[in-house]
Design an enzyme around this catalytic site. Structure first.
Site, PDB file in Angstrom:
ATOM      1  N   ASP A 161      -2.558   6.063  -3.531  1.00 26.28           N
ATOM      2  CA  ASP A 161      -1.450   5.416  -2.845  1.00 26.28           C
ATOM      3  C   ASP A 161      -0.924   4.274  -3.711  1.00 26.28           C
ATOM      4  OD1 ASP A 161      -3.649   3.752  -2.537  1.00 26.28           O
ATOM      5  OD2 ASP A 161      -3.077   3.072  -0.543  1.00 26.28           O
ATOM      6  N   SER A 167       0.813  -1.213   0.000  1.00 26.68           N
ATOM      7  CA  SER A 167       0.000   0.000   0.000  1.00 26.68           C
ATOM      8  C   SER A 167       0.850   1.267   0.000  1.00 26.68           C
ATOM      9  CB  SER A 167      -0.965  -0.038   1.185  1.00 26.68           C
ATOM     10  OG  SER A 167      -1.885   1.018   1.151  1.00 26.68           O
ATOM     11  N   ASP A 188      -6.001   1.959  -3.587  1.00 30.35           N
ATOM     12  CA  ASP A 188      -7.275   1.744  -2.904  1.00 30.35           C
ATOM     13  C   ASP A 188      -7.671   2.934  -2.030  1.00 30.35           C
ATOM     14  OD1 ASP A 188      -5.486   1.406  -0.813  1.00 30.35           O
ATOM     15  OD2 ASP A 188      -6.335  -0.480  -0.099  1.00 30.35           O
ATOM     16  N   ASP A 235      -1.257   1.008  -4.020  1.00 27.27           N
ATOM     17  CA  ASP A 235      -2.133   0.027  -4.660  1.00 27.27           C
ATOM     18  C   ASP A 235      -3.467   0.625  -5.082  1.00 27.27           C
ATOM     19  OD1 ASP A 235      -3.013   0.325  -2.016  1.00 27.27           O
ATOM     20  OD2 ASP A 235      -3.672  -1.755  -1.852  1.00 27.27           O
TER      21      ASP A 235
END
Length: 449
Positions: free
Chosen positions: A239, A99, A243, A241
């Site tokens: 960010d 992340s 999400d 990834d």
């Protein structure tokens, strides 16, 4: 939290806390667990970290050795994996990502057959297997050995899904995107271009070590400066990834998750789409958000930190929107996890449908000054339960009264105690945070590395 799995999967420094042996065993267990009655089908995505390829191959080896068939999306976002699980009926999905963490960290995030984060009881079974305390899993042989399929087209289907959700053309809108040199680099610009926006991208050239490096939602000043200098209508920062999403308005102000919940939740209420007239927040949300929601006549609930807990509450009670200050926003009609690009499309919808600038949409919200400090500690639980630490927290709570608050909690993903204070001024915030940090130091809990 378990031995290996935290609030957002199994995460740590690559080949130190999280090794290829760990990944192989995770694959072995999942291939067995989801393939008890028939051959399991598993979809895998990854972000742009150098170590993501290594973990991808290790997971594939374990999965196929247990008889699972694996479909590789390559570099993609966490929400795209969740979407494809649901739309194409995979048994489970895996996202290889840490992340917002630096490039040398990585993680294994497992999603179940509903596209939602894996149940804690299954995570416990995986941990037992990793430590040699669980099942003895046989190897698949002959025709039962699994196969691997290159499935990048799945990512394109997700992109098409996002485009289909837009209610209006973005023509004439000047939009800045900070892709954090991560997963959004393969998705975000294509979506905004297809919808007609004049799209400007930064940090869109990943090299394996520059993910989240001075960019993205955790370093949003880069995008603030870019939006102002280029006179853009709006900017979005993702960010690693993709999400989570934070926004920058036309004046260069940061629009965090609390303000996004306010803007989108208020709009949904106007349209009769705010189920139960309720927004789901976490304990980290700002006092200012709650005061603004009270003025709008909108109810709210608070959960523990983590979009996992937000979605659990939404699912249990039928709520339609929830999220975190950090930018994990969930729209339950469209997704089961936070989705940064979907969130940016929803903000665009409000702006275009109401014909208002984002800066005008948030003008009635006063966000209290807030300071969050992450303190690296030797042991999170010991530090948090220290009587001297509890004593200073109680003192600060009493002094702030109704005009602020303090929150001290353990990180779910790092060896860190998070100390957060909201107060009427930045000076007060710093004063009270420093008092708590000093006690942590005096009690010998702080790491010196």
């Amino acid at each position: 939290m378990g031995k290996y799995f935290g609030t957002d999967g199994f995460r740590g420094e690559a080949n130190i806390d999280l090794t290829v042996e760990h990944a192989y065993k995770v694959g072995r267990f999942l291939g067995y667990y989801y393939g008890k009655d028939r051959k399991a089908n598993v979809v895998i995505g990854k972000d742009t970290r150098r170590s993501s390829y290594m973990f991808e191959y290790a997971l594939v080896s374990g999965l196929t050795a247990s008889g699972a068939d694996v479909y590789l999306l390559h570099v993609t976002s966490t929400p795209s994996v969740s979407y494809l699980i649901r739309s194409e009926n995979y048994d489970c999905g895996i996202m290889i990502s840490a992340s917002h963490n630096p490039y040398y960290d990585n993680g294994i995030k497992i999603l179940n057959g509903s596209g939602y984060k894996l149940e804690s009881e299954v995570e416990e079974l995986i941990e037992n297997y990793i430590d040699g305390e669980g099942l003895s899993i046989p190897y698949a042989t002959r025709e039962k050995i699994g196969k691997t399929t290159d499935y990048y087209i799945g990512r394109n289907r997700y992109i098409g899904y996002l485009i289909s959700l837009a209610t209006r053309s973005f023509s004439g809108m000047r939009v800045g995107l900070d892709c954090a040199n991560g997963s959004a680099s393969t998705i975000a610009k294509g979506v905004f271009d297809a919808l007609g926006a004049k799209t400007y991208t930064i940090n869109n050239e990943p090299n394996g070590t520059n993910i989240n490096d001075g960019c993205g939602s955790t370093h949003i000043k880069t995008l603030q400066k870019y939006v102002v200098e280029n006179q853009l209508d709006i900017g979005f920062a993702y960010d690693g990834d993709a999400d989570r999403c934070l926004a920058v308005d036309d004046k260069g102000n940061i629009i965090d998750g609390d303000l996004i919940l306010y803007v989108c939740g208020s709009y949904m209420k106007e349209r009769g789409e705010l189920n139960n007239n309720t927004i789901v927040t976490t304990i980290m949300s700002n006092i200012g958000l709650y005061k603004a929601l009270d003025e709008k006549g909108i109810s709210y609930v608070k959960t523990a930190v983590g979009d996992k807990y937000v979605y659990e509450n939404m699912l249990e009670n039928g709520h339609s929107i929830g999220g975190e200050q950090s930018g994990h926003i969930i729209f339950s009609k469209h997704a089961t996890t936070g989705d940064g690009i979907l969130t940016s499309l929803k903000i665009m919808e409000v702006i275009l449908e109401k014909k208002m600038k984002l800066s005008d949409l948030i003008k009635d919200v006063y966000i209290y000054p807030q300071l969050l400090v992450n303190v690296k500690v030797k042991d999170k639980k010991t530090a948090r339960e220290d009587n001297k630490v509890k004593e200073i927290i109680n003192q600060v709570t009493s002094e702030l009264g109704d005009e602020g608050r303090i929150l001290v909690r353990e990180s779910g993903t790092e060896p860190v105690i998070r100390v957060m204070v909201e107060a009427q001024s930045h000076e007060l915030c710093k004063l009270h945070v420093d008092r708590v940090v000093e006690v942590l130091k005096q009690q010998g809990h702080v790491r010196n590395d």
